[in-house]
Design an enzyme around this catalytic site. Structure first.
Site, PDB file in Angstrom:
ATOM      1  N   ASP A  17     -27.861  10.631 -15.756  1.00 23.63           N
ATOM      2  CA  ASP A  17     -28.037  10.082 -17.108  1.00 23.63           C
ATOM      3  C   ASP A  17     -27.082   8.916 -17.379  1.00 23.63           C
ATOM      4  O   ASP A  17     -27.271   8.173 -18.342  1.00 23.63           O
ATOM      5  CB  ASP A  17     -27.804  11.180 -18.159  1.00 23.63           C
ATOM      6  CG  ASP A  17     -28.923  12.219 -18.136  1.00 23.63           C
ATOM      7  OD1 ASP A  17     -29.983  11.941 -17.546  1.00 23.63           O
ATOM      8  OD2 ASP A  17     -28.721  13.299 -18.712  1.00 23.63           O
ATOM      9  N   GLN A  44     -33.533  21.119 -15.333  1.00 19.34           N
ATOM     10  CA  GLN A  44     -34.649  21.484 -16.208  1.00 19.34           C
ATOM     11  C   GLN A  44     -35.627  22.398 -15.469  1.00 19.34           C
ATOM     12  O   GLN A  44     -36.075  23.409 -16.009  1.00 19.34           O
ATOM     13  CB  GLN A  44     -35.362  20.232 -16.722  1.00 19.34           C
ATOM     14  CG  GLN A  44     -34.478  19.402 -17.639  1.00 19.34           C
ATOM     15  CD  GLN A  44     -35.163  18.144 -18.153  1.00 19.34           C
ATOM     16  OE1 GLN A  44     -36.283  17.838 -17.757  1.00 19.34           O
ATOM     17  NE2 GLN A  44     -34.486  17.424 -19.019  1.00 19.34           N
ATOM     18  N   SER A  58     -27.483  19.178 -23.764  1.00 19.65           N
ATOM     19  CA  SER A  58     -28.019  20.209 -22.857  1.00 19.65           C
ATOM     20  C   SER A  58     -27.605  21.601 -23.317  1.00 19.65           C
ATOM     21  O   SER A  58     -28.414  22.538 -23.314  1.00 19.65           O
ATOM     22  CB  SER A  58     -27.488  19.984 -21.437  1.00 19.65           C
ATOM     23  OG  SER A  58     -28.051  18.837 -20.884  1.00 19.65           O
TER      24      SER A  58
HETATM   25  C1  S3P Z   1     -31.058  17.991 -18.489  1.00 17.59           C
HETATM   26  C2  S3P Z   1     -31.185  17.820 -17.143  1.00 17.59           C
HETATM   27  C3  S3P Z   1     -31.352  16.506 -16.503  1.00 17.59           C
HETATM   28  C4  S3P Z   1     -30.956  15.366 -17.440  1.00 17.59           C
HETATM   29  C5  S3P Z   1     -31.498  15.550 -18.811  1.00 17.59           C
HETATM   30  C6  S3P Z   1     -31.030  16.853 -19.423  1.00 17.59           C
HETATM   31  C7  S3P Z   1     -30.936  19.373 -19.003  1.00 17.59           C
HETATM   32  O1  S3P Z   1     -32.703  16.334 -16.142  1.00 17.59           O
HETATM   33  O2  S3P Z   1     -31.373  14.137 -16.897  1.00 17.59           O
HETATM   34  O3  S3P Z   1     -31.094  14.476 -19.649  1.00 17.59           O
HETATM   35  O4  S3P Z   1     -30.563  19.566 -20.189  1.00 17.59           O
HETATM   36  O5  S3P Z   1     -31.201  20.301 -18.242  1.00 17.59           O
HETATM   37  P1  S3P Z   1     -33.274  16.934 -14.768  1.00 17.59           P
HETATM   38  O6  S3P Z   1     -32.789  18.315 -14.690  1.00 17.59           O
HETATM   39  O7  S3P Z   1     -34.764  16.905 -14.855  1.00 17.59           O
HETATM   40  O8  S3P Z   1     -32.760  16.040 -13.693  1.00 17.59           O
END
Ligand code: S3P
Length: 429
Positions: A315, A170, A23
């Site tokens: 995750d 995200q 991330s």
């Molecule tokens: C992530 C946010 C999470 C996570 C993904 C990476 C990110 O998803 O599950 O593996 O880097 O912002 P969501 O924000 O859609 O829940």
């Protein structure tokens, strides 16, 4: 289709440095790409997800090169002036690439087309398209603007107030990126906290994001390039934490792991189950808490998991389900319907594949129930091209009696290319 066979070793032991946090790696590239000045990034994840982000940025004219004589990278920021790509941008399997770039590209005065692999093209994009449209962006997608490919004709945006229906870093980051170039302020109300890597990095780059409980206020403004030293990925560490706590003869040191509170649900849950995990050498690295994790064989009890904890362990649920098989009593995971729209429907795929190894596990609309039996038996399982499922099943195989074969083992590279090598390195005897 690559197959890997796994057997239970006598001991699980050693010291490991994890790949750079995925991330944070995406954000280090994306935010510095639109900053002014040059940033040096060390410890970038070599995962195929982050490679996808890097490729997309390169085709938007961003100069990203290895720094001479080191494994660092230099990103030359374009101060919000990207170039129209001559081709379709391919986010491959990466939801973060697609959703964050959708926000960024909505601000750029040219046409962009974002696509991805079959899994990504089936994942929900309405959750980013709608708020971007509310800010005046011209974004379209298949299936009534809910699925990729997405077509974006970027341009002038105006700040807006958004109430998110899912706690998603995200979606939040997509809106923040758009807000940084909109006129007026943008307000985001979140239903629960999610990882805040974007907010932390933006503050280090000179942006002022106000936070009041679950509400964020973003005002437009320039960004200054900032060097980033990326900690190890706790979502990768999670596999070894579970392997060590469930194996009767294990001790591991996982070095320099990012322990941002938005990501440490796995530590809280395993500790509440009785895991022996020590957090050592805690320090801040570029605004992100980082520590060594020392973990050993433990005796686990089942737990009930739900509510605001879920975004902090989302995750890690597939590998937590493996831990639950080795705990005494029942583990219930609820409020986790978001798992159904990840790289695979992780409720269904986790339950079905662990059942093949003899787990006593039931599917629920919003999660699963696992009755700990203290054992699994080796068998043939499939990754469904989902990296976290492939690795969780490998850990199940490492703890099961007999041999386990994981079909589609190559999926691990999406977040953790060194996974199988590290599994060999830590398995003794
Ligand atoms: C992530 C946010 C999470 C996570 C993904 C990476 C990110 O998803 O599950 O593996 O880097 O912002 P969501 O924000 O859609 O829940």
């Amino acid at each position: 289709m690559v197959r890997q066979s796994v057997k239970r070793p006598q001991r699980i032991e050693g010291t490991l440095s994890l790949p750079g946090d995925k991330s944070i790696s995406h954000r280090a590239l994306i935010l510095n790409a639109v900053a002014s000045g040059t940033a040096t990034i060390s410890g970038l994840s070599s995962s195929t997800d982050v490679v996808a982000t890097r490729r997309c940025l390169s085709s938007l004219g961003v100069d990203i090169k290895p720094a001479e004589g080191s494994d660092q990278l230099r990103v030359h920021g374009r101060n919000w002036c990207l170039q129209e790509s001559g081709s379709i941008l391919d986010a491959a399997n990466s939801g973060t690439t697609m959703r964050l770039l959708a926000g960024l590209l909505s601000t750029q005065p040219f046409l962009s087309v974002l696509t991805g692999d079959a899994s990504l093209r089936s994942r929900p994009m309405g959750r980013v398209v709608q708020p971007l449209q509310a800010m005046g962006a011209r974004v379209m997608g298949r299936n009534n603007d809910t699925l990729a490919p997405l077509v974006i004709r970027g341009g002038h945006l105006k700040g807006a107030e958004h109430t998110l229906s899912v706690a998603s870093a995200q979606v939040k980051s997509c809106i923040i990126l758009a807000a940084l170039q909109a006129t007026g302020e943008t307000i985001i109300h979140q239903p629960a906290p999610s990882r805040d890597h974007t907010e932390r990095m933006l503050r280090a780059m000179g942006s002022t994001i106000e936070e009041d409980g679950l509400t964020l206020t973003i005002r437009p403004g320039p960004l200054k390039a900032a060097d980033v030293s990326i900690p190890g990925d706790i979502s990768a560490a999670a596999f070894w934490l579970v392997a060590a706590v469930c194996h009767p003869n294990a001790r591991l040191r996982l070095r320099n792991v990012g322990v941002n509170p938005g990501r440490t649900g796995i530590l809280d849950v395993l500790k509440s189950m009785g895991a022996r995990i020590n957090v050592e050498k805690l320090h801040l690295e570029g605004g992100e808490p980082t520590a060594d994790l020392v973990v050993e064989s433990s005796s686990l009890e089942g737990v009930e998991l739900g509510g605001d904890l879920i975004p902090r362990i989302l995750d890690e649920v597939p590998v937590l389900a493996v831990a639950a098989c080795f705990a005494r009593g029942t583990t219930t995971i609820k409020d986790a319907q978001e798992l159904r729209v990840k790289e695979s429907d992780r409720v269904r795929t986790t339950v079905r594949q662990l059942s093949r190894l003899g787990a006593s596990i039931e599917e629920r609309p919003d999660g699963m129930v696992i009755h700990g039996t203290g054992k699994l038996k080796g068998g043939q399982v499939r990754s469904h091209s989902d990296h976290r499922l492939a690795m969780a099943l490998a850990i199940a195989g490492l703890l099961a009696e007999g041999e386990t074969t994981v079909e589609g083992a190559q999926a691990a590279s999406v977040s953790y290319p060194q996974f199988w090598e590290h599994l060999d390195h830590l398995s003794k005897g």
